[in-house]
Structure formats: C-alpha cells, structure tokens
Design an enzyme around this catalytic site. Structure first.
Site, PDB file in Angstrom:
ATOM      1  N   ALA A   2       0.860  -1.175   0.000  1.00  9.73           N
ATOM      2  CA  ALA A   2       0.000   0.000   0.000  1.00  9.73           C
ATOM      3  C   ALA A   2       0.904   1.234   0.000  1.00  9.73           C
ATOM      4  CB  ALA A   2      -0.923  -0.032   1.205  1.00  9.73           C
ATOM      5  N   MET A   4       2.129   3.438   2.173  1.00 10.15           N
ATOM      6  CA  MET A   4       3.243   3.513   3.115  1.00 10.15           C
ATOM      7  C   MET A   4       4.311   2.473   2.791  1.00 10.15           C
ATOM      8  SD  MET A   4       3.077   5.943   5.409  1.00 10.15           S
ATOM      9  CE  MET A   4       3.998   5.353   6.835  1.00 10.15           C
ATOM     10  N   ARG A  24       0.583  -9.729  -1.358  1.00 10.05           N
ATOM     11  CA  ARG A  24      -0.348 -10.830  -1.609  1.00 10.05           C
ATOM     12  C   ARG A  24      -1.025 -10.665  -2.967  1.00 10.05           C
ATOM     13  NH1 ARG A  24      -2.410 -14.442   1.900  1.00 10.05           N
ATOM     14  NH2 ARG A  24      -1.635 -13.218   3.658  1.00 10.05           N
ATOM     15  N   SER A 119       6.429   7.173  11.653  1.00  6.55           N
ATOM     16  CA  SER A 119       5.529   8.316  11.511  1.00  6.55           C
ATOM     17  C   SER A 119       6.047   9.259  10.440  1.00  6.55           C
ATOM     18  CB  SER A 119       5.395   9.077  12.832  1.00  6.55           C
ATOM     19  OG  SER A 119       4.587  10.222  12.654  1.00  6.55           O
ATOM     20  N   GLY A 120       5.108   9.787   9.682  1.00  8.51           N
ATOM     21  CA  GLY A 120       5.462  10.763   8.657  1.00  8.51           C
ATOM     22  C   GLY A 120       4.521  10.747   7.475  1.00  8.51           C
ATOM     23  N   LYS A 173       5.140   4.937  19.637  1.00 15.66           N
ATOM     24  CA  LYS A 173       4.393   5.381  18.450  1.00 15.66           C
ATOM     25  C   LYS A 173       2.931   5.611  18.805  1.00 15.66           C
ATOM     26  CE  LYS A 173       3.516   6.170  14.056  1.00 15.66           C
ATOM     27  NZ  LYS A 173       2.092   5.943  13.867  1.00 15.66           N
ATOM     28  N   GLU A 180      -0.625  13.577  18.682  1.00 14.93           N
ATOM     29  CA  GLU A 180      -1.093  14.047  17.372  1.00 14.93           C
ATOM     30  C   GLU A 180      -2.595  14.350  17.404  1.00 14.93           C
ATOM     31  OE1 GLU A 180      -1.875  11.617  13.335  1.00 14.93           O
ATOM     32  OE2 GLU A 180       0.220  11.581  14.004  1.00 14.93           O
ATOM     33  N   ARG A 278     -13.614  13.323  18.513  1.00 10.67           N
ATOM     34  CA  ARG A 278     -13.832  12.612  17.247  1.00 10.67           C
ATOM     35  C   ARG A 278     -15.065  11.716  17.336  1.00 10.67           C
ATOM     36  NH1 ARG A 278      -8.198  10.937  14.244  1.00 10.67           N
ATOM     37  NH2 ARG A 278      -6.972  12.776  14.839  1.00 10.67           N
TER      38      ARG A 278
END
Length: 465
Positions: A2, A4, A24, A119-120, A173, A180, A278
């Site tokens: 994907a 990332m 896969r 992260s990024g 993380k 965040e 949220r």
C-alpha cells in the site's frame, strides 16, 4: 505494498539498498517495480518463498500490513520459511501488547522480532520518516543502520534510535499518535473560535496560521492547516472546509492511548478529550436529535476572542499535550522495564513525523537538563512558558464557554494545569464519600496510617491498617 509500504521500499532503494518486494496481490508489487524500478535495485518476489530466498542472511524483512489478525496471519506464513537469527520488523501500527506477545513467541523459534513505529505519512515514508524501533540490542545492531539511513535527519543526526526492548517502539508510536490527536483538535478548536466568535473566514484564518508558523508555533500541523483552510472546492467555489462532512474518523491509536493511560493511572486529559471529540463528531444522529431538542434554548451571548490570546493559548496547550504524553511514556517505561529516555523521543520527533515542531528542540534541551523533573511542566523553561500564557489560556476558555463554542481540549488542558497548581483538591471529599458507602478507607494529613470512620455507628475513627 500500500502507499506507506511502497514508499518505504522506494526509500530504502533510493539509499542504495537492494530491496525485494512482495504483496499478496502480486500486481501491486509489479506496479512498484514497473513504475519506480529506475530508483534503485528492486527484486520482485511473487511469493513469500521467493522473498525469503532473495535475501541475504540474516534476513531483514519489513512487514507493513493491517494491525491485528492480518499481521498474525503474515507472521504465521513467514516464520516457517525463516532461519534462526533472521529478523521480522513490523512497521505497522500494531498494539504494543501484540508486539510483546509476538516478540516472545518468535524468540522461542530463534527469530528476532522488532516492533517499529513509523511516523510521517506517505511523504515521510518516502523522503525520511521518524522511526521508533523496539527490539533487542543485537537486533538493532543488524536492523538499525538501515532504518537510520532511511529516516529523516536533523543536523546530520538520524530521527531514529533504539527506543527499548520488545513493545517499546510501538508503545511510543501509540503515544506519539495520541499527542497528534490532541494537537490536531487544538488547531481545529482554534479555527472554530477564530471563525465563530472571531468572525473570520477560512482564508483569513489560513493567513493567521501562516503568520504563526513563523513563530514559536512553527510545526507541520500548523503549516498544513493553513494549506487546508486556504483551499477552495473546485466544484462549488466554496471553502474546502465547508464542503467536508464534520465527522472525524480514527484508526484506533488515540483510543489505545487513552485505554492504556487509564491502566497506568496517568492523566492524559488532552488526548482523551481529543479522542472523545472525534467520537462526538461522528455521532451525527444523536447530535441532530439533541440540536433539534435544544433549539428553543436561549443562545449564549457573543464573546470576543483575541487572536493573540489564541496564539499564546495554543502554545501553552501544545506544551501540556507533550507533557502528558511524556508522562505516559515515563510511567509505561517503568511499568514494563523498558528504560526509555524521553530526550531520545523529543529528539527523533524533530523531523519526519506528524508532530514535528520547533517546540521539540526546546523540549529536548529541557528534558536533558532536568532529567529528575517529574514533568515537563516542572522544568524552569516550560513552567515559565505556561505560567506566562495561563491568563491567555483562561481568557480563551472563558470566551469559548461564553459563546457556546465547544473547546474540549482547551478546557481540559486548563483544568489539568489548575489541578496541578492547586494546593488542595476536592479529592478529600471523594475519599470521604468512598469511605462512607464502601468502607474504602482513607489517609490523614496529620499522621501515618489508613483509617475508616464508622459512619453507620458512632462515627468514631478506627485504624484500618
């Protein structure tokens, strides 16, 4: 493979490493090699067997799949193909408890396991993210040099370091993502106050954020907030934020942070309120019903909000969010014997990650200079910074309440600071109530021991120790 995964693979290849890729759905790996094969030395592996066979020993395999059962399924297929001493590095957003379990299970088979927080976003994965590996020292000696080269760098220093053993990397993380959540919600609440009580349009607020990004508030999230607010929808010509549904989604790391903080007994009130905000935003049916039921209520009076007060309040609230996150890391590290150095975290978060900010340089200095301080808010630099801005924070929360503008994180941060500053809290009454109905006992301020009052009898006090 994907977004990332493919970008991280390209990152490694761009730095001169030979990279074997497998997915896969083979077409995804094929498209990576086809579209970006000129960026480095890629080997297409159509099966896990091909992937394992293409790697030098000790093999270093980075897995980026959906957390939970998906990760377990890949590991179950992969491990029988590996040899003792090979390394499996999970670079997804796994729960740290799962990482600890997998680390121990693979260790019994002689396979080394690393839980690697990354992260990024997609740009960071390609150009250099902040990387938070949790693994044994010998594993990092084999894996770390690759991760350090691929990470972001500040003053030639990699934004990557060994965080601690087993689940330490994914724990950190998780906390990073919690901070965040809080940071984004604070920026959103600032926007709401500037637009509602402040009467400004999105493009004007974008200019405010751009100006702030040249100050102590300089950060990636403030920078991109200006970009989002200045964007105009191509179909309608309206501000982009006015055509986006106001229901924020989440992938679970904020919720994990709050749940884990409760288990540890660490107050992360800003992160908790951001997570709840949220949830509230997504509860559209209940929101609609309550809004309709309360529409006859008298509307709150308007309240002025100062742009400069918001600037100062945002900085103070961000400091508190980082402080709460670092408190959680300290307590989690002590609970699991990880020996995490908080200064390492602020150092590797200075670039590459989503919460990167100018503020982190000052945090690194303060934490290194005052390692015995129980909180970032107890260090001279940040105690003074928050104290100076506390009146502005109080005026912002007052304006939010007076205007009926929800500001849950600002409010929670102010309440948290006030609670820390209070000489006495009303918890004494809470303890009295608990003892009255449940004989849960209490301690006294004037002598040692644990006591219980015989409330249903003569109300005499007895030693409960």
């Amino acid at each position: 493979m994907a977004v990332m995964g493919r970008n991280l693979a390209r990152n490694f290849a761009r730095h001169g490493f030979r990279v074997a890729v497998h997915n896969r759905t083979t077409s995804k790996a094929e498209s990576l090699v086809r579209d970006f094969g000129d960026e480095g030395d890629f080997t297409l592996a159509r099966s896990l067997e091909d992937l394992v066979g293409a790697l030098e020993r000790p093999r270093r395999i980075v897995v980026m799949v959906k957390a939970g059962e998906g990760t377990d399924a890949v590991i179950d297929e992969l491990v029988p193909l590996l040899d003792e001493g090979d390394i499996v590095a999970d670079a997804g957003n796994a729960h740290f408890a799962d990482t600890r379990r997998r680390h121990d299970a693979l260790a019994e088979k002689g396979i080394r396991y690393a839980g690697v927080g990354v992260s990024g976003g997609e740009v960071g994965a390609l150009e250099g993210p902040s990387i938070m590996p949790g693994c044994d020292g010998d594993t990092y000696a084999e894996l770390g040099p690759f991760l350090e080269v691929a990470s972001a760098h500040v003053d030639d220093e990699p934004c990557c370091t060994l965080i601690g053993p087993d689940g330490a990397g994914h724990f950190v993380k998780m906390v990073h993502n919690g901070i965040e959540y809080s940071d984004m919600q604070l920026i959103a609440e600032t926007y709401d106050l500037l637009r509602g009580p402040g009467g400004q349009e999105p493009a004007d607020i974008a200019d405010v954020f751009r100006e702030w990004n040249g100050t102590e508030l300089e950060s990636y999230l403030v920078e991109i907030a200006a970009e989002v607010l200045s964007h105009t929808d191509g179909d309608t010509g309206r501000p982009f934020v006015d055509v986006v549904r106001d229901a924020a989604e989440q992938k679970g790391t904020g919720r994990w942070t709050v749940q884990t903080a409760l288990d540890l007994g660490v107050p992360v009130t800003g992160i908790a309120e951001a997570t709840m905000a949220r949830s509230t935003s997504g509860d559209t049916e209940r929101r609609s019903a309550v809004r309709e039921a309360l529409e006859v209520a008298q509307e709150p009076a308007g309240a002025e909000v100062s742009v400069d007060d918001l600037r100062q309040a945002l900085y103070a609230a961000k400091v508190v969010s980082y402080a709460q996150g670092l408190d959680m890391v300290r307590d989690g590290s002590a609970e699991h014997d990880w020996d995490i150095d908080p200064a390492d975290l602020s150092r590797i978060w200075r670039d590459g990650c989503i919460i990167r900010a100018r503020l982190l340089g000052d945090i690194t200095d303060a934490v290194e200079e005052h390692r015995d301080a129980p909180s970032l808010l107890a260090t001279p630099t940040f105690a003074a910074a928050v104290a100076d801005r506390l009146p502005a924070l109080r005026r912002v929360v007052t304006a939010a309440v007076a205007s009926g503008t929800p500001a849950p994180v600002y409010s929670a941060v102010l309440a948290y600071v006030d609670a820390l500053r209070a000489e006495r809290l009303p918890a004494a009454l809470v303890q009295g109530l608990r003892d009255y109905f449940g004989a849960h006992t209490y301690e006294r301020v004037d002598r040692e021991g644990t006591f219980h009052t015989l409330w249903a009898e003569d109300r005499s006090e007895v030693d409960a120790g």
